[in-house]
Write a protein that holds these residues in place. Structure first.
Motif, PDB file in Angstrom:
ATOM      1  N   VAL A  41       0.830  -1.207   0.000  1.00 51.30           N
ATOM      2  CA  VAL A  41       0.000   0.000   0.000  1.00 51.30           C
ATOM      3  C   VAL A  41       0.868   1.261   0.000  1.00 51.30           C
ATOM      4  N   GLU A  42       1.925   1.228   0.802  1.00 46.71           N
ATOM      5  CA  GLU A  42       2.798   2.396   0.919  1.00 46.71           C
ATOM      6  C   GLU A  42       3.570   2.658  -0.374  1.00 46.71           C
ATOM      7  N   ARG A  43       4.100   1.566  -0.946  1.00 47.10           N
ATOM      8  CA  ARG A  43       4.981   1.718  -2.110  1.00 47.10           C
ATOM      9  C   ARG A  43       4.213   2.000  -3.389  1.00 47.10           C
ATOM     10  N   PHE A  44       3.080   1.346  -3.567  1.00 50.32           N
ATOM     11  CA  PHE A  44       2.356   1.471  -4.845  1.00 50.32           C
ATOM     12  C   PHE A  44       1.084   2.321  -4.754  1.00 50.32           C
ATOM     13  N   GLY A  45       0.770   2.802  -3.540  1.00 54.70           N
ATOM     14  CA  GLY A  45      -0.432   3.619  -3.367  1.00 54.70           C
ATOM     15  C   GLY A  45      -0.394   4.864  -4.249  1.00 54.70           C
ATOM     16  N   GLY A  46      -1.538   5.202  -4.833  1.00 53.91           N
ATOM     17  CA  GLY A  46      -1.618   6.349  -5.743  1.00 53.91           C
ATOM     18  C   GLY A  46      -1.322   5.953  -7.180  1.00 53.91           C
ATOM     19  N   GLY A  47      -0.898   4.701  -7.389  1.00 50.47           N
ATOM     20  CA  GLY A  47      -0.567   4.247  -8.735  1.00 50.47           C
ATOM     21  C   GLY A  47      -1.091   2.844  -8.990  1.00 50.47           C
ATOM     22  N   THR A  48      -0.342   2.089  -9.788  1.00 52.12           N
ATOM     23  CA  THR A  48      -0.750   0.729 -10.145  1.00 52.12           C
ATOM     24  C   THR A  48       0.388  -0.238  -9.833  1.00 52.12           C
ATOM     25  N   ALA A  49       0.060  -1.511  -9.729  1.00 52.83           N
ATOM     26  CA  ALA A  49       1.078  -2.543  -9.528  1.00 52.83           C
ATOM     27  C   ALA A  49       0.597  -3.844 -10.149  1.00 52.83           C
ATOM     28  N   SER A  50       1.550  -4.698 -10.482  1.00 53.44           N
ATOM     29  CA  SER A  50       1.251  -5.937 -11.210  1.00 53.44           C
ATOM     30  C   SER A  50       1.508  -7.165 -10.337  1.00 53.44           C
ATOM     31  N   THR A  51       1.112  -8.311 -10.854  1.00 53.54           N
ATOM     32  CA  THR A  51       1.404  -9.581 -10.178  1.00 53.54           C
ATOM     33  C   THR A  51       2.914  -9.749 -10.006  1.00 53.54           C
ATOM     34  N   ALA A  52       3.687  -9.387 -11.011  1.00 59.18           N
ATOM     35  CA  ALA A  52       5.155  -9.496 -10.902  1.00 59.18           C
ATOM     36  C   ALA A  52       5.668  -8.611  -9.762  1.00 59.18           C
ATOM     37  N   ASP A  53       5.088  -7.412  -9.615  1.00 64.15           N
ATOM     38  CA  ASP A  53       5.481  -6.532  -8.495  1.00 64.15           C
ATOM     39  C   ASP A  53       5.172  -7.207  -7.158  1.00 64.15           C
ATOM     40  N   PHE A  54       4.020  -7.896  -7.101  1.00 65.87           N
ATOM     41  CA  PHE A  54       3.613  -8.519  -5.840  1.00 65.87           C
ATOM     42  C   PHE A  54       4.552  -9.668  -5.474  1.00 65.87           C
ATOM     43  N   ILE A  55       4.867 -10.484  -6.452  1.00 71.24           N
ATOM     44  CA  ILE A  55       5.772 -11.614  -6.196  1.00 71.24           C
ATOM     45  C   ILE A  55       7.139 -11.089  -5.748  1.00 71.24           C
ATOM     46  N   ALA A  56       7.619 -10.057  -6.433  1.00 65.93           N
ATOM     47  CA  ALA A  56       8.928  -9.486  -6.085  1.00 65.93           C
ATOM     48  C   ALA A  56       8.911  -8.943  -4.659  1.00 65.93           C
ATOM     49  N   LEU A  57       7.827  -8.276  -4.272  1.00 69.63           N
ATOM     50  CA  LEU A  57       7.745  -7.707  -2.924  1.00 69.63           C
ATOM     51  C   LEU A  57       7.685  -8.806  -1.865  1.00 69.63           C
ATOM     52  N   ALA A  58       6.888  -9.847  -2.130  1.00 69.58           N
ATOM     53  CA  ALA A  58       6.778 -10.946  -1.164  1.00 69.58           C
ATOM     54  C   ALA A  58       8.142 -11.617  -0.962  1.00 69.58           C
ATOM     55  N   GLN A  59       8.894 -11.743  -2.036  1.00 72.83           N
ATOM     56  CA  GLN A  59      10.240 -12.354  -1.937  1.00 72.83           C
ATOM     57  C   GLN A  59      11.197 -11.424  -1.201  1.00 72.83           C
ATOM     58  N   GLU A  60      11.099 -10.123  -1.509  1.00 71.74           N
ATOM     59  CA  GLU A  60      11.968  -9.125  -0.860  1.00 71.74           C
ATOM     60  C   GLU A  60      11.738  -9.109   0.658  1.00 71.74           C
ATOM     61  N   VAL A  61      10.476  -9.063   1.061  1.00 73.40           N
ATOM     62  CA  VAL A  61      10.163  -8.958   2.492  1.00 73.40           C
ATOM     63  C   VAL A  61      10.482 -10.259   3.229  1.00 73.40           C
ATOM     64  N   SER A  62      10.157 -11.393   2.622  1.00 74.38           N
ATOM     65  CA  SER A  62      10.327 -12.679   3.325  1.00 74.38           C
ATOM     66  C   SER A  62      11.744 -13.225   3.198  1.00 74.38           C
ATOM     67  N   GLY A  63      12.446 -12.769   2.164  1.00 73.68           N
ATOM     68  CA  GLY A  63      13.775 -13.328   1.893  1.00 73.68           C
ATOM     69  C   GLY A  63      13.711 -14.755   1.366  1.00 73.68           C
ATOM     70  N   GLU A  64      12.504 -15.176   0.966  1.00 76.59           N
ATOM     71  CA  GLU A  64      12.356 -16.545   0.457  1.00 76.59           C
ATOM     72  C   GLU A  64      12.187 -16.549  -1.062  1.00 76.59           C
ATOM     73  N   ASP A  65      12.575 -17.644  -1.680  1.00 76.65           N
ATOM     74  CA  ASP A  65      12.302 -17.845  -3.098  1.00 76.65           C
ATOM     75  C   ASP A  65      10.885 -18.412  -3.220  1.00 76.65           C
ATOM     76  N   LEU A  66       9.974 -17.611  -3.729  1.00 72.30           N
ATOM     77  CA  LEU A  66       8.557 -18.002  -3.750  1.00 72.30           C
ATOM     78  C   LEU A  66       8.056 -18.335  -5.159  1.00 72.30           C
ATOM     79  N   GLU A  67       8.987 -18.538  -6.071  1.00 76.20           N
ATOM     80  CA  GLU A  67       8.580 -18.747  -7.457  1.00 76.20           C
ATOM     81  C   GLU A  67       7.703 -19.991  -7.623  1.00 76.20           C
ATOM     82  N   ALA A  68       8.129 -21.086  -7.007  1.00 73.55           N
ATOM     83  CA  ALA A  68       7.355 -22.330  -7.123  1.00 73.55           C
ATOM     84  C   ALA A  68       5.993 -22.160  -6.450  1.00 73.55           C
ATOM     85  N   PHE A  69       5.984 -21.482  -5.316  1.00 72.53           N
ATOM     86  CA  PHE A  69       4.730 -21.232  -4.597  1.00 72.53           C
ATOM     87  C   PHE A  69       3.722 -20.496  -5.487  1.00 72.53           C
ATOM     88  N   PHE A  70       4.143 -19.363  -6.074  1.00 72.02           N
ATOM     89  CA  PHE A  70       3.212 -18.572  -6.888  1.00 72.02           C
ATOM     90  C   PHE A  70       2.864 -19.277  -8.201  1.00 72.02           C
TER      91      PHE A  70
END
Ligand code: TRP
Ligand code: ZN
Length: 477
Positions: free
Chosen positions: A435-464
């Protein structure tokens, strides 16, 4: 085809080309009629689901909509109204333009000015094509004024659902997801171009016109018509704009978190819908705890007695058709963060709207002592593997699949599975950072996956891959 491998078309392509060929043409002056640097803005922004939605070459900063509306006379049918508008559009050219488009459908433009001077224009089924003279140089601001009007009916979207300016017997239900704004004003109709709005809406005396934001002064009544004034300064995607008209009872108050609320409810809907709307204040406090501060200057609801068959998260003023269940009231409010403040970059990203809004209702229900989010997840996962519920690629459902059940429920289940995978702390940090980073604009599924990986430090490719890109029931959850 997997959504990840989808080709993303860039609206900036023409600009890049102009830059590449730039040096040889650098002597051309702005507005020089012989300059080949000036081109036509594209007829769409490049969203593969809706090729004509939005326009290339322009960035709209503000829409000032002056609307004059008379709804359908009482039965017999047809249900038709009369809409006349003057749209004052402040925009900036994002490339050198000798022509540019706005989206407009079913209404006729009678006059177009650019910079105060009348201009040549043409209309096709979905596009108003304007040829500005002098031409407009990239980066230059212009005020475009379009005078237009016509008969309003009950338009439908690509799936056949009512949307856009939907005429009713006592007014209009105005809900435009995904590309219905062009049925009521000339517009760059794509979430990637957010703008502020102001409204001046004149209707027969006795009717209320409710738009986004806050009232901008008292309504004025002259000669049997009343004009309502609204100001919506928060950046807004066009599909979230509304200017609904009807016989409404108005309820104004301030919520517990300080947000001013303006509700407009049809007098026949003051029972259960109003009782559920009364939870708005508690819900605002709850969702602020999950997602961070409420992002807009106001909130409220419109509840009409006619129906489009669904509710919509119109920005700062959610729209409800006849009913407003507690779950739907929570869903549309949660959309204000998830969908409205952070909007889909392409319509293929719609699960980020509906998955978050649905998951928000799961969490609200748990908060109120009902089923837990885990129970809702388990219940969803009890659907048999051979059910067609699992046949949808959630992150690429196609233009006819935007509102399929899996977009909502599998979207929500994906978020719950992510929460189980990375833990509560990381999950809610993802939500708030989103919400903080993309608020006021748009974001994609790729942005979401990248953010989840950045915050968790996990490789989530197989999960998504399993949850969003595989049209089969996820196993091992
Ligand atoms: N976005 C709306 C919501 O979930 C739903 C919606 C918009 C919809 N257009 C629709 C649902 C058409 C069904 C058909 O709040
Ligand atoms: Zn929704």
């Amino acid at each position: 085809m997997s959504g990840r491998r989808r080709l993303v078309l860039l609206a900036a392509g023409a600009t890049a080309l102009a830059l590449l060929t730039g040096p040889a043409l650098a002597v051309a002056e702005p507005g020089d009629p012989g300059s080949p640097r000036y081109g036509q803005g594209a007829d769409g922004v490049g969203d593969p689901y809706f090729p004509l939605a939005g326009n290339g070459g322009i960035d709209v900063l503000h829409y000032d909509l002056d609307l004059d509306y008379t709804p359908a006379p009482p039965a017999p049918a047809p249900v038709e109204g009369r809409l006349d508008g003057v749209a004052t559009i402040d925009l900036v050219a994002t490339q050198d333009l000798d022509r540019f488009n706005l989206d407009l459908r079913g209404l006729t433009a009678s006059r177009v000015t650019v910079g105060g001077k009348p201009m040549a224009f043409e209309q096709t089924e979905n596009e108003l094509v304007i040829s500005p003279r002098p031409k407009i140089k990239a980066g230059a601001p212009r005020r475009v004024v379009v005078t237009y009007g016509g008969t309003t009916t009950r338009p439908t979207d690509i799936e056949g659902a009512l949307y856009g300016w939907v005429t009713t017997r006592d007014g209009a239900m105005v809900v435009s997801e995904p590309d219905g704004s062009a049925t009521w004003f000339p517009v760059n109709d794509h979430p990637t171009d957010k703008s502020s709005y102001s409204f001046e809406i004149t209707v027969p005396e006795g009717l209320v016109a409710v738009a986004n934001g806050l009232p901008a002064g008292q309504p004025t009544t002259v000669d049997g018509t009343t004009t309502w004034y609204w100001d919506a300064p928060d950046p807004m995607a066009a599909y979230l704009a509304t200017a609904s008209v009807g016989d409404y009872v108005v309820n104004e108050y301030v919520a517990a978190n300080g947000t001013p609320i303006f509700d407009a409810v049809d007098p026949t809907r003051l029972g259960s819908p109003s009782a559920n709307l009364a939870l708005t204040s508690d819900m605002l406090v709850f969702f602020e705890g999950l997602y961070g501060p409420y992002p807009f200057i106001s909130y409220g609801a419109i509840v009409d007695d006619d129906s489009v068959g669904y509710a919509l998260e119109t920005q700062t003023r959610s729209f409800f058709s006849r009913t407003a269940s507690q779950g739907t009231v929570a869903h549309e409010l949660a959309h204000q963060w998830m969908g409205d403040h952070v909007s889909p970059h392409r319509w293929a990203d719609i699960w980020l709207n509906e998955g978050w809004a649905t998951y928000s209702t799961w969490m609200w229900t748990e908060h109120r002592g009902g089923d837990t989010a885990q129970a809702a997840f388990d219940d969803y996962l009890s659907i048999p593997a051979d059910d067609d519920e699992w046949d949808v690629v959630v992150a690429d459902p196609g233009p006819l699949g935007l509102f399929l059940n899996p977009i909502y429920d599998r979207g929500a289940a994906t978020l719950h599975a992510l929460r189980l995978e990375i833990g509560d702390a990381a999950f809610f940090e993802v939500a708030q950072t989103w919400v903080e980073r993309f608020g006021g604009g748009t974001a994609s599924t790729a942005d979401f996956i990248a953010l989840a990986q950045e915050v968790s430090g996990e490789d989530l490719e197989a999960f998504f891959d399993v949850w969003l890109f595989t049209p089969e029931k996820p196993v091992a959850w």
